[in-house]
Design an enzyme around this catalytic site. Structure first.
Site, mmCIF file in Angstrom:
data_model
loop_
_atom_site.group_PDB
_atom_site.id
_atom_site.type_symbol
_atom_site.label_atom_id
_atom_site.label_comp_id
_atom_site.label_asym_id
_atom_site.label_seq_id
_atom_site.Cartn_x
_atom_site.Cartn_y
_atom_site.Cartn_z
ATOM 1 N N GLY A 40 0.906 -1.097 -0.052
ATOM 2 C CA GLY A 40 0.028 -0.009 0.017
ATOM 3 C C GLY A 40 0.835 1.275 0.134
ATOM 4 O O GLY A 40 0.407 2.432 0.748
ATOM 5 N N SER A 41 1.911 1.171 -0.642
ATOM 6 C CA SER A 41 2.779 2.436 -0.601
ATOM 7 C C SER A 41 2.048 3.647 -1.510
ATOM 8 O O SER A 41 2.188 4.657 -1.174
ATOM 9 C CB SER A 41 4.083 2.356 -1.142
ATOM 10 O OG SER A 41 4.234 1.981 -2.321
ATOM 11 N N ARG A 75 -15.817 -14.954 -9.616
ATOM 12 C CA ARG A 75 -15.336 -13.498 -9.369
ATOM 13 C C ARG A 75 -16.337 -12.455 -9.254
ATOM 14 O O ARG A 75 -16.316 -11.409 -8.612
ATOM 15 C CB ARG A 75 -14.367 -13.131 -10.722
ATOM 16 C CG ARG A 75 -13.150 -13.888 -10.742
ATOM 17 C CD ARG A 75 -12.223 -13.125 -11.641
ATOM 18 N NE ARG A 75 -12.585 -13.310 -13.188
ATOM 19 C CZ ARG A 75 -12.328 -12.428 -13.990
ATOM 20 N NH1 ARG A 75 -11.420 -11.330 -13.760
ATOM 21 N NH2 ARG A 75 -12.709 -12.591 -15.387
ATOM 22 N N LEU A 85 -10.430 -7.774 -12.631
ATOM 23 C CA LEU A 85 -11.878 -7.192 -12.466
ATOM 24 C C LEU A 85 -12.728 -7.666 -13.747
ATOM 25 O O LEU A 85 -12.364 -7.588 -14.847
ATOM 26 C CB LEU A 85 -11.945 -6.017 -12.321
ATOM 27 C CG LEU A 85 -11.428 -5.455 -11.174
ATOM 28 C CD1 LEU A 85 -11.136 -3.768 -10.930
ATOM 29 C CD2 LEU A 85 -12.005 -5.880 -9.674
ATOM 30 N N ASN A 101 -6.539 3.388 -12.172
ATOM 31 C CA ASN A 101 -5.396 2.467 -11.575
ATOM 32 C C ASN A 101 -4.151 3.062 -11.758
ATOM 33 O O ASN A 101 -3.827 3.802 -12.930
ATOM 34 C CB ASN A 101 -5.668 1.120 -12.695
ATOM 35 C CG ASN A 101 -4.446 0.054 -12.392
ATOM 36 O OD1 ASN A 101 -4.567 -0.166 -11.354
ATOM 37 N ND2 ASN A 101 -3.906 -0.592 -13.328
ATOM 38 N N HIS A 113 -0.143 1.801 -13.007
ATOM 39 C CA HIS A 113 0.657 0.668 -13.676
ATOM 40 C C HIS A 113 2.018 1.014 -13.724
ATOM 41 O O HIS A 113 2.427 2.046 -14.211
ATOM 42 C CB HIS A 113 0.001 0.194 -15.256
ATOM 43 C CG HIS A 113 0.701 -1.098 -15.665
ATOM 44 N ND1 HIS A 113 0.520 -2.013 -15.063
ATOM 45 C CD2 HIS A 113 1.558 -1.178 -16.823
ATOM 46 C CE1 HIS A 113 0.983 -3.136 -15.865
ATOM 47 N NE2 HIS A 113 1.770 -2.376 -16.723
ATOM 48 N N ASP A 122 -5.003 -3.189 -18.082
ATOM 49 C CA ASP A 122 -3.943 -2.000 -18.223
ATOM 50 C C ASP A 122 -4.268 -1.264 -19.769
ATOM 51 O O ASP A 122 -3.144 -0.895 -20.354
ATOM 52 C CB ASP A 122 -2.649 -2.633 -18.438
ATOM 53 C CG ASP A 122 -2.379 -3.459 -16.825
ATOM 54 O OD1 ASP A 122 -2.933 -3.100 -15.976
ATOM 55 O OD2 ASP A 122 -1.596 -4.359 -16.992
ATOM 56 N N GLU A 144 5.728 7.044 -9.073
ATOM 57 C CA GLU A 144 4.219 6.568 -8.951
ATOM 58 C C GLU A 144 3.454 7.367 -7.906
ATOM 59 O O GLU A 144 2.471 7.917 -7.945
ATOM 60 C CB GLU A 144 3.938 5.115 -8.536
ATOM 61 C CG GLU A 144 4.414 4.036 -9.723
ATOM 62 C CD GLU A 144 4.265 2.581 -9.313
ATOM 63 O OE1 GLU A 144 3.242 2.324 -8.552
ATOM 64 O OE2 GLU A 144 5.296 1.995 -9.756
#
Ligand code: GAR
Length: 228
Positions: free
Chosen positions: A24-25, A78, A106, A120, A122, A158, A187
């Site tokens: 979780g950075s 799922r 997902l 998101n 990546h 992605d 990031e």
């Protein structure tokens, strides 16, 4: 009447949930950034699909509600896992979702629920190096510039309109770990900035592209290697 009236313009902050699977950075970078008074989003929930993910304790320390919804017990179903997640998000009136190291594919159903409202991050300059092991693959190809991308989530993995990218110069002596560390610090800069733009209504989606009110980069060119 004497005295000065102080009018405080209360900004309506967007309610954000962060989905994680690990340390979780990036989540932490978003939480820290969202503490700024003028940040247009508040992080109200962190959900992990892995029990005891390290990020959960960090989020709790910041006073944020955390939830573990393990994906494993749902096996191949799922959508059942995602329905559990969807109820948790709906109950808390979540408006935007940020995937931050959420290592679970997902379904189109879930992605559709969050169309244009899910981001998101990546660890590559998309559309290069979708999928896993991005740093290893970039080094194997001998690229000189690598980086990270924040994008809206669409059903294809992605992919989706790119909100922001950050690049780093690749060094000859880089290993996947040293490269990953430099990309990770990029990031941590671009995810909060991208969320600021999206939550602040400063982005528009047009023809599969994301346009923003932000200007280009102050340092227009990154040349790697540099001969000076
Ligand atoms: C980050 O490098 C993120 O870009 C990557 O996982 C890491 C999570 O680290 N995500 C993906 O590879 C998704 N395709 P963090 O938990 O410290 O944020």
């Amino acid at each position: 009447m004497t005295g000065i009236s102080i009018w405080r313009c209360e900004m309506q902050k967007r309610r954000v949930a962060i989905l994680i699977s690990g340390r979780g950075s990036n989540m932490t970078a978003l939480i820290e950034a969202a503490k700024a008074e003028d940040f247009p989003a508040q992080i109200v929930l962190v959900v992990s699909n892995i029990a005891n993910a390290a990020g959960l304790a960090i989020a709790a320390k910041h006073g944020i509600e955390t939830l573990t919804i393990e994906s494993k017990p749902f096996g191949r179903d799922r959508e059942a896992f995602e329905r559990a997640m969807q109820s948790a998000l709906a109950e808390r009136n979540i408006e935007l979702v940020c995937l931050a190291g959420f290592l679970r594919l997902l379904t189109p159903w879930f992605v559709q629920q969050w169309d244009k409202r899910m981001l998101n991050i990546h660890p590559a300059l998309l559309p290069s190096y979708r999928g896993l092991h991005t740093h290893e693959r970039a080094l194997a190809d001998g690229v000189k510039i690598h980086g990270a991308t924040v994008h809206f989530v669409v059903p294809e993995m992605d992919s989706g309109p790119i909100v922001m990218q950050g690049a780093v110069a690749v060094r000859d002596d880089d290993t996947p770990d040293t490269l990953a560390a430099r990309v990770l610090s990029v990031e941590h800069r671009i995810y909060p900035d991208a969320l600021r733009l999206v939550a602040g209504g400063k982005t528009t989606l047009e023809g599969g592209h994301c346009r923003t009110d932000a200007s280009g980069s102050p340092d227009d060119a990154l040349i790697s290697p540099s001969i000076i």
